[in-house]
Design a protein around this motif. Structure first.
Motif, PDB file in Angstrom:
ATOM      1  N   SER A  82       0.811  -1.218   0.000  1.00 29.66           N
ATOM      2  CA  SER A  82       0.000   0.000   0.000  1.00 29.66           C
ATOM      3  C   SER A  82       0.842   1.265   0.000  1.00 29.66           C
ATOM      4  O   SER A  82       0.325   2.347  -0.180  1.00 29.66           O
ATOM      5  CB  SER A  82      -0.920  -0.003   1.224  1.00 29.66           C
ATOM      6  OG  SER A  82      -0.112   0.043   2.387  1.00 29.66           O
ATOM      7  N   ARG A  83       2.158   1.136   0.206  1.00 32.34           N
ATOM      8  CA  ARG A  83       2.978   2.355   0.303  1.00 32.34           C
ATOM      9  C   ARG A  83       3.785   2.582  -0.946  1.00 32.34           C
ATOM     10  O   ARG A  83       3.890   1.725  -1.815  1.00 32.34           O
ATOM     11  CB  ARG A  83       3.931   2.238   1.498  1.00 32.34           C
ATOM     12  CG  ARG A  83       3.179   2.318   2.813  1.00 32.34           C
ATOM     13  CD  ARG A  83       4.095   2.674   3.942  1.00 32.34           C
ATOM     14  NE  ARG A  83       3.756   1.830   5.075  1.00 32.34           N
ATOM     15  CZ  ARG A  83       4.606   1.020   5.673  1.00 32.34           C
ATOM     16  NH1 ARG A  83       5.862   0.971   5.284  1.00 32.34           N
ATOM     17  NH2 ARG A  83       4.217   0.265   6.669  1.00 32.34           N
ATOM     18  N   VAL A 125      -1.306  11.643  -3.385  1.00 32.57           N
ATOM     19  CA  VAL A 125      -0.836  10.650  -2.410  1.00 32.57           C
ATOM     20  C   VAL A 125      -0.803  11.260  -1.023  1.00 32.57           C
ATOM     21  O   VAL A 125      -0.301  12.360  -0.838  1.00 32.57           O
ATOM     22  CB  VAL A 125       0.574  10.181  -2.829  1.00 32.57           C
ATOM     23  CG1 VAL A 125       1.170   9.266  -1.797  1.00 32.57           C
ATOM     24  CG2 VAL A 125       0.520   9.519  -4.172  1.00 32.57           C
ATOM     25  N   GLU A 157       1.183   9.676   4.443  1.00 30.64           N
ATOM     26  CA  GLU A 157       1.280   8.402   5.177  1.00 30.64           C
ATOM     27  C   GLU A 157       1.634   7.250   4.276  1.00 30.64           C
ATOM     28  O   GLU A 157       2.223   6.255   4.707  1.00 30.64           O
ATOM     29  CB  GLU A 157      -0.073   8.094   5.829  1.00 30.64           C
ATOM     30  CG  GLU A 157      -0.143   8.576   7.253  1.00 30.64           C
ATOM     31  CD  GLU A 157      -1.443   8.187   7.910  1.00 30.64           C
ATOM     32  OE1 GLU A 157      -1.573   8.471   9.091  1.00 30.64           O
ATOM     33  OE2 GLU A 157      -2.315   7.624   7.217  1.00 30.64           O
ATOM     34  N   GLU A 158       1.263   7.373   3.003  1.00 30.63           N
ATOM     35  CA  GLU A 158       1.526   6.265   2.085  1.00 30.63           C
ATOM     36  C   GLU A 158       2.947   6.275   1.558  1.00 30.63           C
ATOM     37  O   GLU A 158       3.305   5.442   0.742  1.00 30.63           O
ATOM     38  CB  GLU A 158       0.553   6.330   0.909  1.00 30.63           C
ATOM     39  CG  GLU A 158      -0.895   6.122   1.333  1.00 30.63           C
ATOM     40  CD  GLU A 158      -1.839   6.451   0.187  1.00 30.63           C
ATOM     41  OE1 GLU A 158      -1.425   6.352  -0.978  1.00 30.63           O
ATOM     42  OE2 GLU A 158      -2.986   6.837   0.470  1.00 30.63           O
ATOM     43  N   TYR A 202       6.597   7.623   6.530  1.00 32.75           N
ATOM     44  CA  TYR A 202       6.085   6.684   7.532  1.00 32.75           C
ATOM     45  C   TYR A 202       7.167   6.332   8.531  1.00 32.75           C
ATOM     46  O   TYR A 202       6.959   6.360   9.752  1.00 32.75           O
ATOM     47  CB  TYR A 202       5.572   5.453   6.790  1.00 32.75           C
ATOM     48  CG  TYR A 202       4.978   4.403   7.685  1.00 32.75           C
ATOM     49  CD1 TYR A 202       5.690   3.237   8.000  1.00 32.75           C
ATOM     50  CD2 TYR A 202       3.705   4.565   8.222  1.00 32.75           C
ATOM     51  CE1 TYR A 202       5.143   2.283   8.824  1.00 32.75           C
ATOM     52  CE2 TYR A 202       3.160   3.602   9.038  1.00 32.75           C
ATOM     53  CZ  TYR A 202       3.886   2.453   9.330  1.00 32.75           C
ATOM     54  OH  TYR A 202       3.349   1.510  10.150  1.00 32.75           O
TER      55      TYR A 202
END
Lengths: 380, 496
Positions: free
Chosen positions: A157-158, A264, A267-268, A273
């Motif tokens: 997901s990142r 985006v 957090e992604e 992160y």
């Protein structure tokens, strides 16, 4: 670690602002003291402190503000004025108990008052004390203008930012050369099916791995951060960790990076992160020094400068509790000192800038703001 | 009451087009709606003199009608109306035109007659409102005209009118206007319910603006009622008598007033020299005695002198006049002619005396402060200047460094304080709205200078005025004109 400073007459300091005619070249200029401790006390506010050029190259490959870098190149030396905010943080750093969780210091203030320079000053202090410095020059660079965005190999997901990660790793390697061969990893990292880093390998190898294998560089950054975080407070390790982030409000703001027309969320992004995890004060044996910055931030009003406004709700909650340190404009004494420094360096050429009326004009036009003063003096 | 209207009205009446090509300025004011006097004068004059003048007075159509129809009147409306009985008005009219040929000198060409002629057509409907005698006068006039009528083409008529020059008003006409003005003033005072005896010109202006509200931007185009001396330009009365011999001995120089003035001036100089000789003979002559003290005054400008002399003079003439005056002033004992000289000087008012200095108040902490306002383009600003000693400045609640990030605007704020050398002394609390960044800075600068006046001496205030700090900048955005892209920029010219 000894470093050169030029001695200064402290009694000349008390006459600051009273009659600048008596204070000639003998004043200011840098300090000469045998040890760092003697250089930075309350009496030295307003005086200039020279940073050795070797340190500049290693510590701040890209950490200093652009205009200041130009000034360093012109004057052939890097002088920082000793000011109250950085002195405060340095005094706290000297007194902290490193078995407790890391304290967070936050520089905030109006635009151009010297937050980044204060941060660099504090970072230099940590460096001279032999700490490991994790310096992120500008967190905003990681949330905008991204040329390459890859889906993360570790977490689907990142997103990865290989270019920024490799640049940062290179700078990290340059800054902390001596630690790379000392610190050993505690975990095993698998990069691809065939590449992995064993437990107990040197940090240097990890960093080299990240620089050579661009695709996994963001994950390497995350791994480095995790390792240092885990190891810093431990009884076995002999280093302190200093995390310095400029423009920390970018971590909790918005980003302008678009993936297939969808913007985006920070957090992604892997880098963000991992950095957020580092900013949590669940580790010991070090300190976190950060700066707020409106200049590079996205979607914030120009007049915002307070922590609540710039960090937002989420950011404030994650940074809470922190020690806010306000960075104001120059005081009378500091302003005089700055003018004398420029005159000494022959930067102020205009004859009227040396007179009292000229000084008053400069005070009015710049409102004693350091960056404004620098811009005005640029063409005088 | 003679009320003067703009050419808008006069265009409606048709008298403005083509006839009065030159003196539009004076014609604006002189387009009077007083048709009674006009018509009567026109009628009276039509009975006079040479055929060429009658041609000038009447329009072509009328002339044609006269020739063809004989005894018919000039306008169909007038024809329908029965001729008034030969009562007093017609007798008065007849006596008027009978008397006038002797009085009228040959050179005048009255404006009113021309107006009468062209107005007659359109005025036909107004005749009902005017006195009924006008119709009878017309019939009388036409009957008289028949015997003297000579048909001349309209083209010639028009050329003559164009070459006639600015219209001239007769003395009687001006006097008549003055009487009407006085009567009209009393009527107006009655209308407004005020005392007719003490009705001043300001009261008249007020009443006219009240009764005839006008939305026109050009102030000079609005309705006005002023004394005829201020409206009609001064004209020379006839310079020669009935025998054709001029009154003034310098008439044949062409510029009699100017030369007579120079003659008088030289006479005064000779008088002063004679006085000096007499004193020298007595032994009382002293070189440094009694030069004229003129005070803050200046010589009359060339235009003013022309107005005074009612005659055009060239620049050389004017220079010579000034030189001679200066020569006279340099002579000792010239103070005897002071009164003569003062007639040709105008007082200069000291501009700085007109400056309104804001009040110096004290607030609750005992700190002296003053407030002032300033304007520039579309920005308005107000500034409170406090004598604190810290040099702290706030604009609209914000720090001035944040409000004016550009150096130029801050320099504008700094200018008045730096000029007076009081940079760190005052605290400024500014409020500004409207306009752009540069005009806001300019408005603030003006407000700061005005507020500073109350803390400074008069000499400093004068210095500020001379530096231009107290002058409001009159420049505003020029309007866009139709047919052009902007105020000045024209559309791209294409050859094809």
């Amino acid at each position: 670690m000894l470093h050169k400073c030029v001695a200064l007459k402290s009694d000349a300091l008390t006459e600051f602002g009273v009659c600048s005619k008596d204070l000639s070249v003998s004043i200011l200029m840098s300090l000469t003291c045998v040890s760092f401790q003697a250089c930075h006390s309350e009496t030295h506010i307003g005086q200039y402190y020279t940073l050795p050029s070797a340190h500049i190259r290693t510590l701040f490959p890209s950490g200093l503000p652009w205009r200041y870098q130009q000034q360093v190149k012109t004057f052939n030396e890097a002088c920082i004025m000793v000011r109250q905010p950085s002195l405060e943080v340095i005094s706290y750093l000297k007194k902290t108990d490193y078995s407790k969780p890391a304290l967070r210091y936050l520089f905030y203030g109006q635009k151009g008052t010297g937050k980044t320079i204060s941060l660099c000053h504090a970072v230099h202090f940590c460096y001279t004390q032999g700490w490991l410095v994790l310096h992120i020059p500008d967190a905003h660079q990681w949330v905008k203008n991204c040329k390459e965005l890859l889906p993360s190999s570790y977490n689907a997901s990142r997103f990865d930012q290989p270019l920024q990660a490799t640049t940062w790793l290179r700078n990290f390697r340059l800054t902390n050369e001596r630690f790379l061969s000392k610190i050993k990893t505690k975990h095993r990292y698998m990069w691809t099916k065939r590449e992995f880093t064993e437990e107990g390998s040197l940090l240097g190898e990890l960093v080299d791995q990240g620089i050579s294998r661009v695709k996994s560089s963001s994950d390497v950054v995350g791994a480095v951060m995790k390792e240092l975080r885990l190891q810093s407070g431990q009884p076995g390790s002999d280093f302190h960790l200093a995390v310095a982030v400029d423009g920390v409000n970018g971590l909790w703001g918005r980003s302008t990076i678009k993936k297939e027309d969808k913007s985006v969320d920070p957090e992604e992004l892997t880098l963000i992160y991992n950095l957020r995890k580092l900013m949590r004060n669940d580790w010991t044996g070090g300190a976190i020094i950060a700066t707020l910055s409106q200049t590079g931030s996205l979607y914030t009003p120009k007049s915002a400068y307070l922590p609540q406004e710039l960090l937002g709700e989420r950011g404030f909650d994650s940074m809470d509790p922190f020690i806010p340190v306000s960075v104001p404009n120059y005081s009378e004494k500091e302003f005089e000192s700055c003018c004398l420094y420029y005159m000494d360096r022959h930067w102020l050429q205009h004859p009227q800038s040396r007179t009292e009326e000229g000084k008053k004009e400069l005070v009015f036009l710049s409102n004693k703001n350091p960056s404004m003063l620098d811009r005005i003096c640029g063409f005088l | 009451m003679a009320l003067y209207f703009t050419p808008l009205v006069s265009r409606l009446s048709g008298c403005h087009r083509g006839n009065f090509t030159r003196n539009c300025g004076s014609c604006y004011r002189a387009c009077t709606l007083d048709f009674t006097s006009v018509l009567s004068q026109g009628a009276s004059r039509s009975g006079d003199g040479s055929t060429s003048q009658t041609d000038r007075w009447l329009g072509d159509r009328d002339r044609g009608r006269l020739v063809l129809r004989g005894a018919s009147v000039t306008s169909p409306a007038a024809a329908r109306r029965p001729a008034a009985s030969s009562g007093q008005p017609s007798q008065q009219a007849r006596s008027l035109w009978q008397q006038l040929p002797r009085q009228l000198p040959p050179r005048t060409s009255p404006l009113s007659a021309k107006m009468a002629a062209s107005c007659v057509r359109t005025v036909g409907s107004f005749l009902g409102k005017c006195m009924t005698c006008s119709s009878s006068i017309n019939t009388v006039a036409t009957q008289v005209l028949l015997s003297r009528q000579v048909c001349v083409s309209s083209a010639l008529c028009r050329k003559n009118l164009a070459a006639a020059g600015p219209e001239k008003f007769t003395l009687e006409y001006i006097q008549k206007q003055v009487e009407e003005y006085e009567i009209g003033k009393r009527h107006l005072a009655n209308m407004m319910g005020e005392d007719p005896e003490n009705f001043t010109q300001e009261d008249i202006d007020r009443s006219i603006t009240y009764l005839f509200p006008s939305g026109l931007f050009e102030k000079t185009a609005r309705p006005l009622m002023k004394h005829p001396d201020e409206i009609f330009p001064k004209q020379r009365a006839v310079q020669w008598g009935a025998d054709g011999r001029p009154f003034h001995f310098l008439f044949y120089t062409g510029k009699q007033s100017y030369y007579s003035l120079m003659h008088d001036l030289y006479g005064k100089i000779l008088k002063i020299e004679k006085h000096q000789d007499r004193l020298r003979a007595k032994g009382l002559f002293s070189q440094d005695a009694q030069l004229i003290s003129l005070g803050p005054s200046r010589w009359l400008t060339k235009e003013e002198l022309e107005l005074l002399l009612v005659e055009t003079i060239s620049t050389h003439d004017y220079d010579r006049f000034i030189k001679l005056m200066e020569h006279m002033l340099c002579m000792p004992y010239s103070s005897t002619e002071e009164e003569f000289v003062q007639r040709y000087r105008r007082l200069l008012e000291a501009q700085s005396l007109k400056q309104l200095v804001p009040l110096l108040e004290k607030d609750e902490n005992g700190v002296a402060f003053s407030t002032a306002e300033g304007r520039r383009k579309t920005s308005d600003s107000s500034v409170i200047l406090r004598d604190c000693g810290s040099g702290h400045i706030t604009v609209n609640g914000q720090d001035y460094l944040q409000y004016f990030p550009v150096l130029q605007d801050r320099e504008q704020l700094m200018f008045p304080l730096q000029f007076m050398g009081v940079l760190g002394r005052f605290n400024l609390e500014c409020k500004v709205s409207g306009g752009g960044r540069s005009s806001q800075a300019g408005a603030l600068r003006l407000a700061i200078s005005r507020a500073l006046l109350s803390f400074l001496s008069e000499g400093d205030g004068e210095a500020m005025r001379q530096a231009g700090l107290l002058t409001p900048d009159p420049r505003v955005r020029e309007r866009k004109k139709p047919g052009q892209e902007g105020a000045r920029r024209k559309f791209t010219w294409k050859k094809r």
